[in-house]
Design an enzyme around this catalytic site. Structure first.
Site, mmCIF file in Angstrom:
data_model
loop_
_atom_site.group_PDB
_atom_site.id
_atom_site.type_symbol
_atom_site.label_atom_id
_atom_site.label_comp_id
_atom_site.label_asym_id
_atom_site.label_seq_id
_atom_site.Cartn_x
_atom_site.Cartn_y
_atom_site.Cartn_z
ATOM 1 N N ARG A 15 0.856 -1.182 0.000
ATOM 2 C CA ARG A 15 0.000 0.000 0.000
ATOM 3 C C ARG A 15 0.890 1.230 0.000
ATOM 4 O O ARG A 15 1.759 1.370 0.860
ATOM 5 C CB ARG A 15 -0.881 -0.013 1.265
ATOM 6 C CG ARG A 15 -2.110 0.850 1.158
ATOM 7 C CD ARG A 15 -2.639 1.220 2.550
ATOM 8 N NE ARG A 15 -1.940 2.387 3.045
ATOM 9 C CZ ARG A 15 -1.992 2.815 4.301
ATOM 10 N NH1 ARG A 15 -2.686 2.176 5.218
ATOM 11 N NH2 ARG A 15 -1.325 3.900 4.655
ATOM 12 N N HIS A 32 -3.163 10.538 1.608
ATOM 13 C CA HIS A 32 -2.625 10.251 2.939
ATOM 14 C C HIS A 32 -1.985 11.540 3.468
ATOM 15 O O HIS A 32 -0.786 11.604 3.693
ATOM 16 C CB HIS A 32 -1.644 9.081 2.895
ATOM 17 C CG HIS A 32 -1.359 8.459 4.236
ATOM 18 N ND1 HIS A 32 -1.321 7.103 4.449
ATOM 19 C CD2 HIS A 32 -1.113 9.006 5.461
ATOM 20 C CE1 HIS A 32 -1.045 6.854 5.720
ATOM 21 N NE2 HIS A 32 -0.898 8.006 6.359
ATOM 22 N N GLU A 66 -7.803 7.353 7.309
ATOM 23 C CA GLU A 66 -8.069 7.925 8.639
ATOM 24 C C GLU A 66 -8.647 9.340 8.602
ATOM 25 O O GLU A 66 -8.006 10.299 9.076
ATOM 26 C CB GLU A 66 -6.790 7.892 9.492
ATOM 27 C CG GLU A 66 -6.180 6.506 9.621
ATOM 28 C CD GLU A 66 -4.965 6.438 10.544
ATOM 29 O OE1 GLU A 66 -4.530 7.488 11.052
ATOM 30 O OE2 GLU A 66 -4.449 5.322 10.759
ATOM 31 N N ASN A 74 -7.442 0.475 10.064
ATOM 32 C CA ASN A 74 -6.134 0.671 10.681
ATOM 33 C C ASN A 74 -6.316 0.472 12.171
ATOM 34 O O ASN A 74 -7.164 1.122 12.790
ATOM 35 C CB ASN A 74 -5.614 2.099 10.432
ATOM 36 C CG ASN A 74 -5.087 2.268 9.013
ATOM 37 O OD1 ASN A 74 -5.106 1.328 8.220
ATOM 38 N ND2 ASN A 74 -4.621 3.469 8.698
ATOM 39 N N TYR A 115 -4.460 0.048 16.024
ATOM 40 C CA TYR A 115 -3.277 0.155 16.880
ATOM 41 C C TYR A 115 -3.559 -0.142 18.342
ATOM 42 O O TYR A 115 -2.745 -0.744 19.029
ATOM 43 C CB TYR A 115 -2.661 1.564 16.755
ATOM 44 C CG TYR A 115 -2.014 1.743 15.410
ATOM 45 C CD1 TYR A 115 -0.704 1.338 15.191
ATOM 46 C CD2 TYR A 115 -2.737 2.253 14.338
ATOM 47 C CE1 TYR A 115 -0.117 1.447 13.941
ATOM 48 C CE2 TYR A 115 -2.158 2.365 13.080
ATOM 49 C CZ TYR A 115 -0.850 1.961 12.885
ATOM 50 O OH TYR A 115 -0.276 2.051 11.655
ATOM 51 N N GLU A 119 -3.480 -1.314 8.173
ATOM 52 C CA GLU A 119 -2.321 -0.968 9.001
ATOM 53 C C GLU A 119 -2.461 -1.659 10.343
ATOM 54 O O GLU A 119 -3.544 -1.657 10.940
ATOM 55 C CB GLU A 119 -2.235 0.541 9.303
ATOM 56 C CG GLU A 119 -1.750 1.398 8.188
ATOM 57 C CD GLU A 119 -1.625 2.875 8.581
ATOM 58 O OE1 GLU A 119 -1.413 3.188 9.767
ATOM 59 O OE2 GLU A 119 -1.761 3.713 7.675
#
Ligand code: IFM
Length: 453
Positions: free
Chosen positions: A80, A124, A169, A295, A297, A353
């Protein structure tokens, strides 16, 4: 949570790595690239740690060939990357910059030659500064500029790229960029944050339309950063605090994309700062997509504010954290995936991600033994496997990141790569996590499953 997993990832499951233009390309003043909001933000004293910038970053613009070789060695199915809007349209709209396109031509061709599927991201975070000067994402005109930009990129790369992601995001773009000033362009207004979020979502809808016309075979999606927010206790106050924060982080974006409406409880609370929604906007945003990118985390426990109002994330003593101070919660990944599949039913989900920053060092033998990162990834892959077992339509997992890179306002202080970069020499050193991931991919290509440690 155990790192071993027994579920089978479905056939054709994509294992990959992710990146972003401003975080790794460098070459900000080469071949006619225009200024982006991140160039301007980094040049503003006090915004980025140590005054660092993406001016050189990983020098991927010149070294992408070497990095494709690394990816071949890793055995990934997908890479990506994002296209830098000011590299291809230096002023945001109008004049094309053929030399900018040339870089992405070479990159895409190199990936395809290596048997790696390109996942192209349109945005991005590196908005052309010229568009920010006209008001940026809080201005509706930026939506049309994005549609024009999408058209020229799709016309150029659509013959070779089949996977497209419109945005990465939108919560970060709007709240960190326009609400709280931590990211470029550094504005601090809740009104602007919600207007930016609305226009980013609307531009996603327009871009999907354009991509469907120009690249009929395209698989198109958008990536959200999602977390799971558990109430810290069973009290009504903590439950409603967790629900509110979930509205802020997750439902504000999932609702329009999948249900064509902002969540009513949030609209009631934010009625004084609501974005300028026009007739037809919500239908445009909810245009069907092929996949949702997630994504992931961290996740957290949420309690009511100390005065009983608002919401606060409650740090969990004993829970390990990454260098970003984010709690390591693989169980939250499973929760996020199961919940999104249940409540929003995307056709397909890719984890676009997942990764962790740790303070890596190259040891005297020239190795980087990033055991924490390896364990982090193993635990999250195991959580993803549990989601697959729970019938979540998960079809890929991409590690953030292939290379250490420019971590926005943290500069180069935070290292997320499975390949270490020595910035002064640009030497690439695969870390222990790289070799672990390489073994995992090879095993998965040979049918998995196994314990990974
Ligand atoms: O580096 C970022 C990336 O740009 C977007 N997702 C989160 C990563 C780590 O903070």
């Amino acid at each position: 949570m155990s790192d071993a997993y027994s579920a089978r990832f479905p056939p054709g499951f994509l294992w990959g790595v992710s990146s972003a233009s401003y975080q790794l390309e460098g070459a900000v003043a080469e071949d006619g690239r225009g200024e982006s909001i991140w160039d301007r933000f980094c040049a503003t004293p006090g915004k980025v740690r140590n005054g660092e910038s993406g001016a050189v970053a990983c020098d991927f613009y010149h070294r992408y060939g070497e990095d494709i070789e690394l990816m071949k060695d890793l055995g990934v199915d997908a890479f990506r990357f994002s296209i830098s809007w000011p590299r291809v349209l230096p002023a945001g709209r109008g004049r094309l910059n053929p030399r900018g396109f040339d870089f992405y031509d070479r990159l895409v061709d190199g990936l395809l030659d290596a048997g790696i599927e390109p996942f192209a991201v349109l945005y991005h975070w590196d908005l052309p500064q010229a568009l920010e000067d006209e008001g940026g994402w809080p201005e509706r005109a930026t939506v049309e500029a994005f549609a024009e930009y999408t058209k020229v990129v799709a016309e150029h790369l659509g013959d070779r790229v089949s996977h497209w992601i419109t945005h990465i995001e939108p919560w970060v773009v709007s709240w960190l960029g326009y609400g709280w000033g931590e990211h470029a362009p550094g504005r601090c207004s809740e009104v602007d944050a919600l207007a930016a979020a609305h226009h980013v979502l609307l531009s996603h809808g327009r871009a999907v339309e354009v991509l469907r016309q120009v690249v009929p075979k395209a698989q198109v999606g958008i990536t959200l950063n999602l977390d799971h927010l558990w109430p810290a206790s069973d009290t009504d106050a903590d439950r409603s605090a967790a629900h509110w924060l979930d509205g802020h982080h997750n439902r504000w974006f999932l609702g329009p994309l999948f249900h064509g409406a902002y969540p009513q409880d949030m609209v009631d609370q934010w009625h004084k700062i609501m974005p300028p929604v026009q007739d037809g906007d919500m239908e445009s945003i909810a245009v069907p997509i092929d996949f949702l990118g997630v994504n992931y985390y961290t996740s957290s426990l949420v309690a009511a504010g100390l005065d009983g109002e608002g919401a606060r994330q409650v740090p969990q003593a004993g829970t390990a954290r990454t260098d970003m101070d984010w709690e390591i919660r693989p169980d939250g990944l499973r929760e996020v995936l199961v919940r999104v599949a249940r409540d929003y039913a995307p056709r397909t989900i890719y984890i676009t991600e997942n990764g962790a920053a740790f303070p890596d060092v190259v040891d005297h033998n020239g190795r980087v033994l990033d055991v924490e990162r390896r364990d982090f990834l193993a635990a999250h892959v195991a959580a993803a496997a549990q989601a697959v077992e729970a019938k979540v339509p998960l079809r890929g997992y991409l590690v953030w990141a292939l290379l250490d890179n420019f971590e926005w306002s943290w500069g180069y202080w935070r290292r997320f790569g499975i390949v270490h970069i020595d910035y002064p020499t640009q030497k690439r050193t695969p870390k222990a996590s790289f070799y672990w991931y390489r073994d995992l991919i090879a095993a998965e290509h040979n049918g998995g499953p196994k314990s990974r440690l």
